[in-house]
Design an enzyme around this catalytic site. Structure first.
Site, PDB file in Angstrom:
ATOM      1  N   GLY A  38      -6.544  -6.261   1.468  1.00 54.13           N
ATOM      2  CA  GLY A  38      -5.241  -6.182   1.763  1.00 54.13           C
ATOM      3  C   GLY A  38      -4.668  -7.451   2.070  1.00 54.13           C
ATOM      4  CE  LYS A  54     -11.247  -7.127   7.386  1.00 48.02           C
ATOM      5  NZ  LYS A  54     -10.748  -5.931   6.269  1.00 48.02           N
ATOM      6  N   GLY A 112     -12.987  -4.127   1.202  1.00 42.93           N
ATOM      7  CA  GLY A 112     -14.148  -3.594   1.271  1.00 42.93           C
ATOM      8  C   GLY A 112     -14.664  -2.666   0.331  1.00 42.93           C
ATOM      9  NE  ARG A 158      -4.068  -1.540   1.703  1.00 48.25           N
ATOM     10  CZ  ARG A 158      -5.213  -2.089   2.528  1.00 48.25           C
ATOM     11  NH1 ARG A 158      -4.782  -2.043   4.068  1.00 48.25           N
ATOM     12  NH2 ARG A 158      -6.224  -2.400   2.027  1.00 48.25           N
TER      13      ARG A 158
HETATM   14  P1  ADP Z   1      -8.719  -9.387   2.802  1.00 45.28           P
HETATM   15  O1  ADP Z   1      -8.152  -8.398   3.564  1.00 45.28           O
HETATM   16  O2  ADP Z   1      -8.157  -9.844   1.756  1.00 45.28           O
HETATM   17  O3  ADP Z   1     -10.006  -8.622   2.262  1.00 45.28           O
HETATM   18  P2  ADP Z   1      -9.710 -10.681   5.041  1.00 45.28           P
HETATM   19  O4  ADP Z   1      -9.077  -9.583   5.842  1.00 45.28           O
HETATM   20  O5  ADP Z   1     -11.179 -10.891   4.915  1.00 45.28           O
HETATM   21  O6  ADP Z   1      -9.320 -10.523   3.552  1.00 45.28           O
HETATM   22  O7  ADP Z   1      -9.240 -12.051   5.567  1.00 45.28           O
HETATM   23  C1  ADP Z   1      -8.077 -12.373   5.453  1.00 45.28           C
HETATM   24  C2  ADP Z   1      -7.763 -13.447   6.846  1.00 45.28           C
HETATM   25  O8  ADP Z   1      -8.547 -14.597   6.553  1.00 45.28           O
HETATM   26  C3  ADP Z   1      -6.174 -13.857   6.731  1.00 45.28           C
HETATM   27  O9  ADP Z   1      -5.742 -13.213   7.770  1.00 45.28           O
HETATM   28  C4  ADP Z   1      -6.458 -15.476   6.878  1.00 45.28           C
HETATM   29  O10 ADP Z   1      -5.484 -15.997   7.848  1.00 45.28           O
HETATM   30  C5  ADP Z   1      -7.922 -15.408   7.344  1.00 45.28           C
HETATM   31  N1  ADP Z   1      -8.502 -16.812   7.061  1.00 45.28           N
HETATM   32  C6  ADP Z   1      -8.627 -17.663   5.721  1.00 45.28           C
HETATM   33  N2  ADP Z   1      -9.209 -18.687   5.856  1.00 45.28           N
HETATM   34  C7  ADP Z   1      -9.439 -18.996   7.224  1.00 45.28           C
HETATM   35  C8  ADP Z   1     -10.037 -20.015   7.998  1.00 45.28           C
HETATM   36  N3  ADP Z   1     -10.349 -20.965   7.493  1.00 45.28           N
HETATM   37  N4  ADP Z   1     -10.006 -19.644   9.217  1.00 45.28           N
HETATM   38  C9  ADP Z   1      -9.570 -18.632   9.902  1.00 45.28           C
HETATM   39  N5  ADP Z   1      -9.208 -17.547   9.128  1.00 45.28           N
HETATM   40  C10 ADP Z   1      -8.982 -17.675   7.863  1.00 45.28           C
HETATM   41 MG    MG Z   2      -8.115  -7.970   5.756  1.00 46.70          MG
END
Ligand code: ADP
Ligand code: MG
Length: 402
Positions: free
Chosen positions: A359, A201, A383, A36
């Site tokens: 992120g 999330k 988001g 970023r």
């Molecule tokens: P982004 O930032 O790409 O939008 P999120 O913040 O929603 O993604 O999610 C990222 C997190 O999701 C990572 O830290 C990862 O460890 C977690 N994650 C992925 N799969 C699982 C799972 N099965 N159980 C718990 N956490 C998970």
């Molecule tokens: Mg995230």
């Protein structure tokens, strides 16, 4: 029409507040992924070249209104200096005496970074009056606002929304380039159009399903959110991430998907671990077994299994447009990065437009060693990009419209 920098007139000698998204992961004072920051550099450089006095501001993490050292932007100032090749004055407060002095003393083409905006609870307050109060203080520091923090444009926050109404405000180059790509996804995407969702999330992301369904051909679901979907289908998911209160909603989505002819692709196997740890013991659990024994009471699904990784990759590869948000598993643990790696690999070789948003997803791509240039676009907003794809109005963009 979005007001962009071209409309800002001569910026030489002007004090410009540049709202960036410098919210990078930091562990023990060390930035673990600077994506970023790098994404913010072109706009900073442009303003420097135009002779503006650049006053950078951003949030970092969720300090909830407290000045917690762990959430200081100080390490970001150092990285900015390295990337820009020029000094960056760091103010130890956001709108206090240090910030004021830094803003006042900047030379033309100079750059200062203010401390974390979220050290003030007013930045993210639900009360518009409190946000406005904080925005007024920010407005004292500069003459115009360049809004370039794409990751936060879906939020009504003081530095993104209220400030943009108080002083003349323009969208920066990062926002422009993000929108250019995302517009390709919303206006007549080349089909098949597939959206891959994962991450942690859960409730945020389940909410977007309903809006995306009418727009996509395929929906691939993995990551932490998949367990709520599996639960809606009657599976027991042990101690995996689960939002029970969303199950009813998910059932409705699944029915809608069927009615709209959207193909929903779910994992057929899961890596089930004994605990949430990098060295946790785990086994591959095929689906038909999940309901009965294999998750048990305490099993935690930490990644999609190898068979699912293959089918997810195939769904990506056979698409012409793909948007991917959210890791398929806990990629931070090497044993549970396989699903994320498979999707990233397919996306990086896609014959079509492949966009990564979020992120952690973007960080995963880099952490797993993929060449960023092989992706169609890596968005800085998770988001924000999802809400844009849903067709929602993003307050931080609307406020920059004429
Ligand atoms: P982004 O930032 O790409 O939008 P999120 O913040 O929603 O993604 O999610 C990222 C997190 O999701 C990572 O830290 C990862 O460890 C977690 N994650 C992925 N799969 C699982 C799972 N099965 N159980 C718990 N956490 C998970
Ligand atoms: Mg995230």
């Amino acid at each position: 029409m979005l007001r962009t920098l071209h409309a800002a007139g001569d910026l030489a000698g002007k004090r410009v507040i540049l709202r960036c998204d410098l919210n990078v992961p930091i562990k023990n004072g060390v930035i673990t992924d600077d994506g970023r920051i790098r994404a913010s550099i072109p706009t900073i450089r442009k303003l420097v070249d135009l002779g503006a006095k650049v006053i950078l501001c951003s949030h970092l993490g969720r300090p909830e209104g407290e000045p917690i050292l762990e959430f200081s932007l100080a390490p970001v100032a150092l990285r900015l200096e390295e990337l820009l090749g020029q000094p960056v004055v760091f103010a130890n407060d956001t709108v206090g005496p240090q910030a004021k002095a830094a803003a006042k003393l900047l030379e033309d083409g100079g750059v200062a970074l203010l401390e974390n905006l979220r050290f003030s609870k007013d930045e993210t307050s639900k009360d518009p009056k409190e946000r406005e109060r904080f925005a007024m203080k920010l407005a004292d520091l500069g003459e115009i606002l360049v809004s370039d923090g794409f990751g936060v444009v879906h939020r009504k926050q003081a530095s993104v929304f209220e400030l943009a109404k108080i002083i003349p405000s323009y969208a920066g180059g990062l926002i422009e380039s993000e929108l250019e790509v995302l517009n390709k996804l919303t206006h007549d995407p080349v089909r098949p159009y597939t959206v891959v969702l994962g991450g942690s999330k859960v409730s945020d992301k389940l909410g977007v399903l309903g809006h995306l369904l009418p727009k996509v051909d395929r929906l691939v679901i993995g990551g932490g959110m998949v367990f709520t979907v599996l639960a809606a289908l009657g599976h027991k998911v042990g101690k995996s991430l689960l939002e029970s209160d969303q199950i009813a909603t998910v059932k409705i989505f699944l029915e809608q998907a069927a009615a709209l002819g959207v193909e929903v692709i779910l994992p057929t196997d899961i890596l089930v671990a004994s605990s949430f740890a990098p060295d946790a013991e785990f086994e591959v659990v095929a689906f038909d077994k999940i309901e009965s024994t294999s998750f048990g009471e305490s099993g935690i699904g930490l990644d999609i299994g190898p068979e699912s990784a293959k089918s997810f990759a195939a769904a990506v590869s056979s698409s012409k447009t793909v948007f991917w948000n959210g890791p398929m598993g806990v990629f931070e643990f090497a044993n549970f990065a396989g699903g994320t790696r498979a999707v990233a690999h397919a996306l990086s070789n896609l014959d079509g437009l492949g966009v990564v948003g979020g992120g952690d997803s973007a960080a995963a791509v880099r952490l797993l060693g993929f060449d960023e240039s092989k992706f169609g676009h890596i968005s800085t907003g998770g988001g924000a990009s999802l809400e844009f794809l849903e067709g929602k109005h993003l307050p931080g963009l609307e406020v920059l419209n004429d």
